[in-house]
Each structure stands twice: as C-alpha cells, then as structure tokens.
Design an enzyme around this catalytic site. Sequence first.
Site, PDB file in Angstrom:
ATOM      1  N   LYS A 124      32.429 -18.960 -11.938  1.00 10.52           N
ATOM      2  CA  LYS A 124      32.189 -18.600 -13.580  1.00 10.52           C
ATOM      3  C   LYS A 124      31.061 -17.839 -13.457  1.00 10.52           C
ATOM      4  CE  LYS A 124      32.366 -22.775 -14.967  1.00 10.52           C
ATOM      5  NZ  LYS A 124      32.693 -23.578 -13.600  1.00 10.52           N
ATOM      6  N   THR A 125      29.854 -18.423 -12.919  1.00  5.28           N
ATOM      7  CA  THR A 125      28.350 -17.634 -13.381  1.00  5.28           C
ATOM      8  C   THR A 125      28.486 -16.359 -12.594  1.00  5.28           C
ATOM      9  OG1 THR A 125      27.520 -19.679 -13.542  1.00  5.28           O
ATOM     10  CG2 THR A 125      26.078 -18.008 -13.074  1.00  5.28           C
ATOM     11  N   ASP A 130      27.253 -18.670 -20.917  1.00 10.54           N
ATOM     12  CA  ASP A 130      27.439 -19.460 -19.978  1.00 10.54           C
ATOM     13  C   ASP A 130      27.601 -20.969 -20.152  1.00 10.54           C
ATOM     14  OD1 ASP A 130      28.259 -20.342 -17.273  1.00 10.54           O
ATOM     15  OD2 ASP A 130      26.358 -19.618 -15.972  1.00 10.54           O
ATOM     16  N   GLU A 131      27.902 -22.013 -19.462  1.00  8.40           N
ATOM     17  CA  GLU A 131      28.132 -23.408 -19.954  1.00  8.40           C
ATOM     18  C   GLU A 131      28.707 -23.421 -21.419  1.00  8.40           C
ATOM     19  OE1 GLU A 131      27.572 -25.548 -17.542  1.00  8.40           O
ATOM     20  OE2 GLU A 131      26.086 -24.314 -16.009  1.00  8.40           O
ATOM     21  N   GLN A 167      32.620 -30.492 -17.514  1.00 10.51           N
ATOM     22  CA  GLN A 167      31.182 -30.353 -17.311  1.00 10.51           C
ATOM     23  C   GLN A 167      30.267 -30.661 -18.359  1.00 10.51           C
ATOM     24  OE1 GLN A 167      29.504 -28.344 -13.792  1.00 10.51           O
ATOM     25  NE2 GLN A 167      31.530 -27.123 -13.648  1.00 10.51           N
ATOM     26  N   ARG A 188      27.690 -30.442  -7.121  1.00  9.72           N
ATOM     27  CA  ARG A 188      26.553 -29.616  -6.488  1.00  9.72           C
ATOM     28  C   ARG A 188      26.202 -29.182  -5.127  1.00  9.72           C
ATOM     29  NH1 ARG A 188      26.708 -27.086 -10.158  1.00  9.72           N
ATOM     30  NH2 ARG A 188      28.478 -28.270 -10.672  1.00  9.72           N
TER      31      ARG A 188
HETATM   32  P1  ATP Z   1      29.196 -24.618 -11.908  1.00  7.15           P
HETATM   33  O1  ATP Z   1      30.686 -24.769 -12.795  1.00  7.15           O
HETATM   34  O2  ATP Z   1      28.707 -25.533 -11.212  1.00  7.15           O
HETATM   35  O3  ATP Z   1      28.262 -23.676 -12.788  1.00  7.15           O
HETATM   36  P2  ATP Z   1      30.329 -21.662 -11.256  1.00  7.15           P
HETATM   37  O4  ATP Z   1      31.849 -21.702 -11.646  1.00  7.15           O
HETATM   38  O5  ATP Z   1      29.578 -21.133 -12.202  1.00  7.15           O
HETATM   39  O6  ATP Z   1      29.768 -23.186 -10.965  1.00  7.15           O
HETATM   40  P3  ATP Z   1      29.263 -20.277  -9.177  1.00  7.15           P
HETATM   41  O7  ATP Z   1      27.933 -20.682  -9.398  1.00  7.15           O
HETATM   42  O8  ATP Z   1      29.260 -18.814  -9.841  1.00  7.15           O
HETATM   43  O9  ATP Z   1      30.337 -21.104  -9.808  1.00  7.15           O
HETATM   44  O10 ATP Z   1      29.744 -19.836  -7.632  1.00  7.15           O
HETATM   45  C1  ATP Z   1      29.741 -21.026  -6.831  1.00  7.15           C
HETATM   46  C2  ATP Z   1      29.519 -20.517  -5.542  1.00  7.15           C
HETATM   47  O11 ATP Z   1      30.630 -19.670  -4.937  1.00  7.15           O
HETATM   48  C3  ATP Z   1      28.499 -19.411  -5.395  1.00  7.15           C
HETATM   49  O12 ATP Z   1      27.546 -19.546  -3.901  1.00  7.15           O
HETATM   50  C4  ATP Z   1      28.984 -18.193  -5.414  1.00  7.15           C
HETATM   51  O13 ATP Z   1      28.189 -17.263  -4.763  1.00  7.15           O
HETATM   52  C5  ATP Z   1      30.268 -18.744  -4.614  1.00  7.15           C
HETATM   53  N1  ATP Z   1      31.316 -17.662  -5.000  1.00  7.15           N
HETATM   54  C6  ATP Z   1      32.172 -17.417  -6.077  1.00  7.15           C
HETATM   55  N2  ATP Z   1      32.985 -16.685  -5.920  1.00  7.15           N
HETATM   56  C7  ATP Z   1      33.053 -16.338  -4.644  1.00  7.15           C
HETATM   57  C8  ATP Z   1      34.133 -15.280  -4.056  1.00  7.15           C
HETATM   58  N3  ATP Z   1      34.965 -14.873  -4.582  1.00  7.15           N
HETATM   59  N4  ATP Z   1      33.745 -15.142  -2.630  1.00  7.15           N
HETATM   60  C9  ATP Z   1      32.782 -15.922  -2.109  1.00  7.15           C
HETATM   61  N5  ATP Z   1      31.969 -16.815  -2.743  1.00  7.15           N
HETATM   62  C10 ATP Z   1      32.128 -16.804  -3.950  1.00  7.15           C
HETATM   63 MG    MG Z   2      27.817 -21.861 -13.214  1.00  6.38          MG
END
Ligand code: ATP
Ligand code: MG
Length: 734
Positions: free
Chosen positions: A35-36, A220-221, A251, A619
């Site tokens: 997402k981020t 975000d969040e 979350q 995490r």
């Molecule tokens: P959270 O809910 O904990 O905030 P999030 O959904 O924001 O998580 P991110 O932090 O954006 O998730 O991504 C999680 C990990 O996966 C990061 O290390 C990111 O670089 C990696 N990632 C995300 N999308 C891809 C992709 N398409 N290919 C490879 N790695 C990815």
């Molecule tokens: Mg995130």
Amino acid sequence: MDVTALLDGLNPPQRDAVAAPLNHQLVLAGAGSGKTRVLVHRIAWLMQIEHLSPGSILAVTFTNKAAKEMRQRIEDLTGISPRHLWIGTFHSLAHRLLRIHWQQANLPENFQIIDSDDQLRLIKRIVRAMNIDEKEFQPKQAQHYINSQKDEGLRAKHIQPFNDRWAQTMVTIYGAYEEACQRGGMVDFAELLLRAHELWLNQPEVLAQYQNRFRFILVDEFQDTNSIQYAWLRVLAGKVIPMMAVGDDDQSIYGWRGAKIENILQFSKDFAGAQEVKLEQNYRSTSNILNAANAVIDNNPSRLGKKLWTDGEAGEPIHLYQAFNEQDEARFICEQVEQWKINNSTKRYENIAILYRSNAQSRVLEEAFIRAALPYRIYGGQRFFDRLEIKNAMAYLRLMQNRHDDAALERVINVPARAIGEKTVQLLRDLARDEGSSLWQALMQGIEHKLLTPRALTSLSGFANLIAQMETTCSGIALHEQVDHVIKSSGLIEHHLKEKGEKAQTRLENLDELVTAARSFNMDEAIEKQLQNDVPDDALIQSPLAAFLDQSALDSGDTQADEFADSVQMMTLHSAKGLEFPLVFLAGVEEGLFPHKMSANDPERLEEERRLCYVGITRAMERLVISYAESRRLHGQENVNSPSRFIGEIPAEYMQEVRLKATIKKPVSNFFGTSAAKEATGMNIGQRVWHAKFGEGVILDMEGQGAQSRLQVSFDFDGTKWLVAAYAKLTAME
Ligand code: ATP
Ligand code: MG
C-alpha cells in the site's frame, strides 16, 4: 521520463492504482501488500507523467519518521527534490497552516503549542480557580472530555448538556479552558486539528486558495483517522480535489484515541465512484509468518474481510520461547540477537526489532542489552532511569551515599515541596562558592551559624535530618529494602500522587519497578564486572548501594546507541505500524499483558488488541520469535501468567518451541512438559544449585527422562549451560 521505470516492481493491481486517471481511489488491503509503495509510486507518477508540481501534492502519513522516509523514496524514484511537497502528519500539516494563516485563524502570531502535560496542568489550575470539587470532576477526566469533544469538532458553545450535572460541569471547564488558551495564545494537539478545520469553514477564501493549489491528496494509514481529521480532508477535497485513501481495517489500533474504522466505509459513500483497489499479495513475510497472522486475525468477528497470500517460501517456523521469568526472556533475546548476527554477518542490527505491549517492559530488556554490550535504541517512551520520578528517587539514594553530590541535592532539596525556596538555595550556592565547599557543607554551615531566616533554617534542618535518618534506617538492610524505604520516607509517593490520574499511576508503578530493579540487582555480577575491568582490589566497590548507583548512572547515560548508529530497535507495538524488519521479537505475549488485562473482557477492545497482534506479527519478514514468561515481575509485582490466547490462535504447524541454543524442543501443544525430567532429577525449575566448576546458578529448564535428563542452568558467572543431570552433580541450595 520512462513510464515503465515507474511501474517496474509493481504487480498488475498496483500498476492500475499508480497509473489511474486523476480520480478518487480507495486502496484497502492487508499488511505488507504494498500500500505504502503504491502511494509513493503514485506521487512519482503524478509528478512525472501527470506533470503536477510537487507543491500541488498533499500527502498525509502517520508519523514524522514515515514522512521522512517517503520523501527519500520519492527523490530516489524521480530525482526531483521533494522539498515542496506537503508531506506530514495531520498535526504537522495543521500546524503549518496555522503558522501561515494565524490571523485568519484568530491566533497571535507567536502562538504556543502545549503538550498534554501542560494541558493537564492548565486544566487543574482552572478547576481549582473555579472551586470545583477535584474529586468529583477530575482534571484528567476533564482533559479527556475536552480532547474528545474537539476530536468530534465540538466547541463548548456547541454542547447542550441539558440536565446532566456532570456534563454541565465539564462544559463549564471546557469553556473556561478555551478562554484561558485564547488569552495565553496556547494551542493543544487536538486544537491544532480543530482550528485547521475551522479555518476551512470560516475563511472561504483560504479554503479556495488551497483547493486551487492542491491537485491531489493522498492519505496513508487511513483506518486510524479520527472524525476531525477526516472532516478536514473531506472539506478540503470538496468536489474538486481527487483523493487516494490507503488503509487496512485489520490494522486499526488507535480506537482508544478516537480513530474510526468506519471512515473507510464513509469514504466510499462520500467519494462515490472512487476506484476500489484490492491488493492481495503480500511481499513482506514468509508464508509461515503470513499464515500465522491470517489465522490470528480470523478470530475477529467484525472485519471487512480480505485475503492475503504470498508466493514466497514457507521460511522458518515461528519460534516460540517459554521463559522462566522476564530476566530469562531478556537474556534469551540477547542470545538470539548475537546468534543471528553471527549467522548473518552482512546484516545489520537495525534489521532487528523488539516489540512489546507496554513501555514498562523495556527496562529489563535494556539492562540485558547493556550487560551483553549490544547496541540498542528505544523509540518513543523514555528510558527508565531518565524518568523524572526515578531520577528523584535516585537523587535521595545518591545523597544518602554521598552528601556532597550537589546535583542530587539541588534536585530534591525542595522535592517534595518543603518550603525551601529558590532564594535559600541561591544563598547556599553563594556560600558554597565562597567557601569552596559542597552545597551540603554550606547547608550545615548555614544551620550552625544561623545564616538564614528562622523559617528557612527549620526547613533545612528538616531536610538534613531526613537524609540522616534514611541513612540510619538503611544501614544493614538489603538493597531493595533500602530503596523501598527511601521512596517511602522521602515523601515522593505523596508528591507524585498529587498529579493524579494515569500519570500518577504510571509514576508510582515506575517507583515500584525501581524496587524490583534493586531486588534483582546482582552484586556478584557487579564485582565480576569490575574485576574484568582490572579494578584493583582496594578500589572495588563493595557496597551494593554504591554499585547499584554506579550501574544506573550507566543505564541512564550514553549506553543507548546514537540515533544514527546501527542498533537493535526497541519499541511498542503501536509505534511499529507501517515498519518492517527481517527479524522481529514479540516479547511478553502473555494473558494480562497482551491482551492487556483492561481489554480482555471488552469484546471491542479485545478485537483492537488482536489487530495490534496482527500488526506485530506482520512486521516480520524472515524470522519471528515470540516469547512469554511464566512469571513476570512488573510494576513491583510478581505475576504468574499463562501464554496469551493469541499464541493459541496460531496453528501449531507454523510454530516451533526453541531452546537457548536454538535446539528443537517438545511440541508446541505441550506447554509444561517438564514433569518427567523433574521426577528423574528431583529438582525444580527455579531451584538454585551449586556446581563444582561453574559455581552457583539457577535451573531454567529441564528435559528428557531418566539417565537422559538434562538441565538448563544459568550460572551467575559462566552463562547458561545445558548439563546432563547424571554427570552434573548439582547440589541444591537454599
Ligand atoms: P503495511 O500494511 O504494514 O503498512 P504496506 O501494505 O504499506 O504494509 P509496503 O510497506 O508498501 O506494504 O510493502 C511491503 C514490502 O513489500 C516492502 O518491502 C515493499 O518494498 C515490498 N513490495 C511491495 N510491492 C511489491 C512488488 N510488487 N514487488 C516486490 N516487492 C514489493
Ligand atoms: Mg504501509
């Protein structure tokens, strides 16, 4: 700019979100699904492909740290300086607006931000000045009342308490508080948001200015926004600015602070036609870790419901460690950290996080890390020995030990208040300077030669007698009894009790915790450490109090790693949101602690605790280590706890119990399978024993049967060892 470069490393739904036309979007997806990452790439896309200027993009993050990281990632992706982007937390953005538009917001130019301590103090003064009964209408409650009204966008004048006397009084206090803040040019945290919202409502030309300026909003969040934050966004976006909201209902962990998961549903209604993006692939964690997280959160009945999968490897099982007590848990974690570092020499300490439910758990961990000389850093929350109440208590102990400790004397000569004013202290300082003596000597001299007013003399004699009495009582009693006595006779308890509410409670718990620290202080270890440092025999610190003071000075000094140095990250589960680490420890996963005992019986709060557990598990990228202690001393109390229900919610197939040297133990389902070994050895866990070579120690664990029985013993000087019971020839002590 090359379009493909911006879409590289994104999966199809992520690309759809990043490259979508400028419209509303709701990205609702589980942890680690990117997402981020989507949000960051979207900003890069807006700048490079849609040619929006950095200054026309507004992005809201949850912490300042996240904002900083986001800037960096955007710059890395685009090469464009992100200086002009508006990225920050709700509070920092509101603050920025109010600084620019202080006049329109009806604030003085130099308005002051007050933190929640200042806020409480101000409310107290108001309650007293109004002759309101502080017992019936507690300032702490009034503070909570005021902040939650502000979070709902309500001023005192908007509230109609009708015939409810309690609410009437609260509204009266709220009104008086508003006036006092306005007069003094003071703005509390909740006020920042409310004022910024009112700025939109009351100053249409300011709103129009920003609606013209911003071309896209990203949040975000989103699941942790409260009413006023969402209202602020909604009004700003109006019908003109497209907005992307990114979040995960699983979350949402700030309900206790007014966050509303329902905002997610509301968003779909308010911004009809928003593109809904679902991301289901997790890129962060091994499948064992992800499956465990999914299984835990599945126990929450009220979820929007999402699926999360990974095509990554199963990875290692989740390690589960049953500690004998909190000391053993901390020692275990240190050993695991050391081991991991040896096996992964290219990795850094900052790849490791230790997460816990409550800040008070950090003390024992901190001490273990200092002993093991491992670099660590604690985020948020103050280090134990830096806390005000602890410093006060330590100052009395220091003074008892050494009357000429001027800093200690200055600290507590009038804490608690004993009518020794600044004037008197200044006189003592002058006297000490002229005579080249310590403050204590000046004080004695002042008393002897009656150099001060009779009133000051009485107070000073009282203080001098108190310290002398402390010393008399403390001679010959155990260290923790000394600490206990000093805390009680100093008047610090009553002093801190005056602060009332949660804060007073925390301070008293910390003072209890100091007694616990003294109780577990190991004199032999302190001497051993000195010998290792080649301290000559006649210079050895032999008094437990002196050694304790010595060590705590170290604990509060520079033992914590520098902000930029590579170090293990310790923090509460709440502050770990959004972050990821190859190795994660979840410590203290016990009923009563996590879920917290205050939440265990309330279904809604229990769900929030479970979401917090989900945040914690997710995490971890490669290795997750969960630990719980059979007995834990916290806040000066020893509790026997069972493992958290959340551990029971993780299917056994993803978990494995571990031993200190990472050997595999009995199956997970059998939490207390030591009875066979106990029969064979005739010893108990916790028993103190003596060994011909290693000296004294305590039994931490046992396993096996008959001649195969093995015991795990933590020796006072030689560390932890597994011994075959039949050969070890241990003698039981005590
Ligand atoms: P959270 O809910 O904990 O905030 P999030 O959904 O924001 O998580 P991110 O932090 O954006 O998730 O991504 C999680 C990990 O996966 C990061 O290390 C990111 O670089 C990696 N990632 C995300 N999308 C891809 C992709 N398409 N290919 C490879 N790695 C990815
Ligand atoms: Mg995130």
